[in-house]
Design a protein around this motif. Structure first.
Motif, PDB file in Angstrom:
ATOM      1  N   MET A 146       0.825  -1.191   0.000  1.00 22.33           N
ATOM      2  CA  MET A 146       0.000   0.000   0.000  1.00 22.33           C
ATOM      3  C   MET A 146       0.866   1.250   0.000  1.00 22.33           C
ATOM      4  SD  MET A 146      -3.067   0.973  -0.209  1.00 22.33           S
ATOM      5  CE  MET A 146      -4.569   0.574   0.568  1.00 22.33           C
ATOM      6  N   LEU A 147       1.989   1.233   0.690  1.00 23.91           N
ATOM      7  CA  LEU A 147       2.849   2.414   0.715  1.00 23.91           C
ATOM      8  C   LEU A 147       3.359   2.777  -0.671  1.00 23.91           C
ATOM      9  CD1 LEU A 147       4.881   1.912   4.006  1.00 23.91           C
ATOM     10  CD2 LEU A 147       3.014   3.497   3.581  1.00 23.91           C
ATOM     11  N   ALA A 148       3.687   1.773  -1.485  1.00 26.42           N
ATOM     12  CA  ALA A 148       4.167   2.057  -2.838  1.00 26.42           C
ATOM     13  C   ALA A 148       3.069   2.716  -3.668  1.00 26.42           C
ATOM     14  CB  ALA A 148       4.640   0.766  -3.504  1.00 26.42           C
ATOM     15  N   LEU A 149       1.842   2.269  -3.508  1.00 23.81           N
ATOM     16  CA  LEU A 149       0.720   2.877  -4.220  1.00 23.81           C
ATOM     17  C   LEU A 149       0.546   4.330  -3.792  1.00 23.81           C
ATOM     18  CD1 LEU A 149      -1.783   2.762  -6.048  1.00 23.81           C
ATOM     19  CD2 LEU A 149      -3.054   1.942  -4.065  1.00 23.81           C
ATOM     20  N   HIS A 150       0.577   4.569  -2.501  1.00 28.34           N
ATOM     21  CA  HIS A 150       0.430   5.946  -2.006  1.00 28.34           C
ATOM     22  C   HIS A 150       1.573   6.836  -2.489  1.00 28.34           C
ATOM     23  CE1 HIS A 150      -2.623   5.284   1.457  1.00 28.34           C
ATOM     24  NE2 HIS A 150      -2.891   4.522   0.423  1.00 28.34           N
ATOM     25  N   ALA A 151       2.787   6.306  -2.502  1.00 28.19           N
ATOM     26  CA  ALA A 151       3.929   7.096  -2.978  1.00 28.19           C
ATOM     27  C   ALA A 151       3.795   7.420  -4.464  1.00 28.19           C
ATOM     28  CB  ALA A 151       5.229   6.336  -2.714  1.00 28.19           C
ATOM     29  N   ALA A 152       3.179   6.521  -5.227  1.00 28.16           N
ATOM     30  CA  ALA A 152       3.010   6.754  -6.662  1.00 28.16           C
ATOM     31  C   ALA A 152       1.890   7.752  -6.945  1.00 28.16           C
ATOM     32  CB  ALA A 152       2.718   5.427  -7.372  1.00 28.16           C
ATOM     33  N   VAL A 153       0.877   7.757  -6.120  1.00 31.41           N
ATOM     34  CA  VAL A 153      -0.301   8.580  -6.385  1.00 31.41           C
ATOM     35  C   VAL A 153      -0.208   9.961  -5.752  1.00 31.41           C
ATOM     36  CG1 VAL A 153      -2.794   8.752  -6.018  1.00 31.41           C
ATOM     37  CG2 VAL A 153      -1.782   6.567  -6.666  1.00 31.41           C
ATOM     38  N   TYR A 154       0.321  10.039  -4.534  1.00 33.22           N
ATOM     39  CA  TYR A 154       0.309  11.300  -3.787  1.00 33.22           C
ATOM     40  C   TYR A 154       1.677  11.966  -3.783  1.00 33.22           C
ATOM     41  CZ  TYR A 154      -4.216   9.636  -2.304  1.00 33.22           C
ATOM     42  OH  TYR A 154      -5.509   9.185  -2.300  1.00 33.22           O
ATOM     43  N   ALA A 155       1.675  13.286  -3.951  1.00 32.85           N
ATOM     44  CA  ALA A 155       2.913  14.066  -4.010  1.00 32.85           C
ATOM     45  C   ALA A 155       3.598  14.115  -2.649  1.00 32.85           C
ATOM     46  CB  ALA A 155       2.581  15.494  -4.473  1.00 32.85           C
ATOM     47  N   ASP A 156       4.903  14.436  -2.653  1.00 32.01           N
ATOM     48  CA  ASP A 156       5.632  14.626  -1.399  1.00 32.01           C
ATOM     49  C   ASP A 156       4.906  15.671  -0.559  1.00 32.01           C
ATOM     50  OD1 ASP A 156       7.668  12.837  -1.942  1.00 32.01           O
ATOM     51  OD2 ASP A 156       8.952  14.351  -2.865  1.00 32.01           O
ATOM     52  N   GLY A 157       4.780  15.403   0.728  1.00 28.50           N
ATOM     53  CA  GLY A 157       4.120  16.330   1.619  1.00 28.50           C
ATOM     54  C   GLY A 157       2.625  16.118   1.759  1.00 28.50           C
ATOM     55  N   HIS A 158       2.029  15.307   0.879  1.00 30.05           N
ATOM     56  CA  HIS A 158       0.595  15.027   0.987  1.00 30.05           C
ATOM     57  C   HIS A 158       0.384  14.059   2.151  1.00 30.05           C
ATOM     58  CE1 HIS A 158      -3.466  13.724   0.059  1.00 30.05           C
ATOM     59  NE2 HIS A 158      -3.548  14.727  -0.797  1.00 30.05           N
ATOM     60  N   PRO A 159      -0.615  14.311   3.018  1.00 26.83           N
ATOM     61  CA  PRO A 159      -0.808  13.456   4.181  1.00 26.83           C
ATOM     62  C   PRO A 159      -1.107  11.997   3.852  1.00 26.83           C
ATOM     63  CG  PRO A 159      -2.487  15.189   4.077  1.00 26.83           C
ATOM     64  CD  PRO A 159      -1.528  15.435   2.970  1.00 26.83           C
ATOM     65  N   TYR A 160      -1.708  11.704   2.700  1.00 23.45           N
ATOM     66  CA  TYR A 160      -2.018  10.320   2.353  1.00 23.45           C
ATOM     67  C   TYR A 160      -0.803   9.558   1.815  1.00 23.45           C
ATOM     68  CZ  TYR A 160      -7.030  11.270   2.804  1.00 23.45           C
ATOM     69  OH  TYR A 160      -8.281  11.585   3.270  1.00 23.45           O
ATOM     70  N   ARG A 161       0.308  10.235   1.588  1.00 22.46           N
ATOM     71  CA  ARG A 161       1.490   9.558   1.062  1.00 22.46           C
ATOM     72  C   ARG A 161       2.071   8.580   2.088  1.00 22.46           C
ATOM     73  NH1 ARG A 161       5.193  10.618  -3.312  1.00 22.46           N
ATOM     74  NH2 ARG A 161       7.199   9.678  -2.834  1.00 22.46           N
ATOM     75  N   SER A 162       1.869   8.855   3.352  1.00 29.62           N
ATOM     76  CA  SER A 162       2.375   7.958   4.391  1.00 29.62           C
ATOM     77  C   SER A 162       1.193   7.326   5.127  1.00 29.62           C
ATOM     78  CB  SER A 162       3.265   8.738   5.359  1.00 29.62           C
ATOM     79  OG  SER A 162       2.538   9.795   5.930  1.00 29.62           O
ATOM     80  N   MET A 163       1.504   6.424   6.024  1.00 34.47           N
ATOM     81  CA  MET A 163       0.466   5.742   6.789  1.00 34.47           C
ATOM     82  C   MET A 163      -0.355   6.769   7.558  1.00 34.47           C
ATOM     83  SD  MET A 163       0.745   2.554   6.072  1.00 34.47           S
ATOM     84  CE  MET A 163      -0.247   1.803   7.322  1.00 34.47           C
ATOM     85  N   ILE A 164      -1.663   6.686   7.459  1.00 26.69           N
ATOM     86  CA  ILE A 164      -2.552   7.663   8.073  1.00 26.69           C
ATOM     87  C   ILE A 164      -2.378   7.689   9.586  1.00 26.69           C
ATOM     88  CG2 ILE A 164      -4.968   8.263   8.481  1.00 26.69           C
ATOM     89  CD1 ILE A 164      -5.520   7.279   5.632  1.00 26.69           C
ATOM     90  N   GLY A 165      -2.225   6.564  10.207  1.00 32.46           N
ATOM     91  CA  GLY A 165      -2.068   6.502  11.654  1.00 32.46           C
ATOM     92  C   GLY A 165      -0.640   6.706  12.106  1.00 32.46           C
ATOM     93  N   GLY A 166       0.279   6.865  11.176  1.00 32.86           N
ATOM     94  CA  GLY A 166       1.685   6.993  11.532  1.00 32.86           C
ATOM     95  C   GLY A 166       2.333   5.631  11.706  1.00 32.86           C
ATOM     96  N   THR A 167       3.601   5.657  12.042  1.00 36.61           N
ATOM     97  CA  THR A 167       4.325   4.411  12.294  1.00 36.61           C
ATOM     98  C   THR A 167       4.411   4.193  13.797  1.00 36.61           C
ATOM     99  OG1 THR A 167       6.454   5.537  12.407  1.00 36.61           O
ATOM    100  CG2 THR A 167       5.736   4.752  10.222  1.00 36.61           C
ATOM    101  N   VAL A 168       4.685   2.985  14.195  1.00 37.47           N
ATOM    102  CA  VAL A 168       4.829   2.692  15.618  1.00 37.47           C
ATOM    103  C   VAL A 168       5.948   3.549  16.206  1.00 37.47           C
ATOM    104  CG1 VAL A 168       5.463   0.903  17.296  1.00 37.47           C
ATOM    105  CG2 VAL A 168       3.926   0.353  15.400  1.00 37.47           C
ATOM    106  N   GLU A 169       7.047   3.658  15.483  1.00 41.01           N
ATOM    107  CA  GLU A 169       8.175   4.455  15.972  1.00 41.01           C
ATOM    108  C   GLU A 169       7.782   5.916  16.160  1.00 41.01           C
ATOM    109  OE1 GLU A 169       8.350   2.561  13.123  1.00 41.01           O
ATOM    110  OE2 GLU A 169       9.376   0.840  14.006  1.00 41.01           O
ATOM    111  N   GLY A 170       7.046   6.452  15.188  1.00 39.86           N
ATOM    112  CA  GLY A 170       6.628   7.850  15.269  1.00 39.86           C
ATOM    113  C   GLY A 170       5.652   8.098  16.410  1.00 39.86           C
ATOM    114  N   ILE A 171       4.710   7.186  16.587  1.00 41.96           N
ATOM    115  CA  ILE A 171       3.717   7.336  17.653  1.00 41.96           C
ATOM    116  C   ILE A 171       4.394   7.270  19.021  1.00 41.96           C
ATOM    117  CG2 ILE A 171       1.674   6.288  18.718  1.00 41.96           C
ATOM    118  CD1 ILE A 171       1.137   7.650  15.992  1.00 41.96           C
ATOM    119  N   LEU A 172       5.366   6.393  19.168  1.00 41.89           N
ATOM    120  CA  LEU A 172       6.052   6.261  20.457  1.00 41.89           C
ATOM    121  C   LEU A 172       6.856   7.508  20.828  1.00 41.89           C
ATOM    122  CD1 LEU A 172       7.217   2.540  20.277  1.00 41.89           C
ATOM    123  CD2 LEU A 172       5.362   3.508  21.663  1.00 41.89           C
TER     124      LEU A 172
END
Length: 91
Positions: free
Chosen positions: A1-27
């Protein structure tokens, strides 16, 4: 899914990365950061109450006036601008 989001959404678009964030980021989020975010973005003006019951309009208005109308009004943060998706031809 991340590859699809990277292909569809521009850098800086919130949907380009995981909507809930990563475990590392949340911690890494502190309580103070979470509270500051909630204070900035969770305001009465941004609320969208959903009513899913067999209620009359009069009952809904009475509940609103009893509970929600007493919440102090305050201004929240302005919404962020979001880059447009990448426009690529369909294959």
């Amino acid at each position: 899914m991340l590859a699809l989001h990277a292909a569809v959404y521009a850098d800086g678009h919130p949907y380009r990365s995981m909507i809930g964030g990563t475990v590392e980021g949340i911690l890494k989020i502190t309580r103070a950061e979470a509270c500051a975010f909630a204070d900035a973005y969770y305001t009465p003006a941004n609320a969208a109450p959903v009513i899913s019951a067999n209620l009359s309009l009069a009952n809904v208005e009475a509940s609103h006036n009893k509970f929600l109308a007493r919440v102090p009004k305050r201004t929240g943060a302005s919404p962020s601008s979001v880059p447009a998706p990448n426009k690529r031809p369909m294959r």
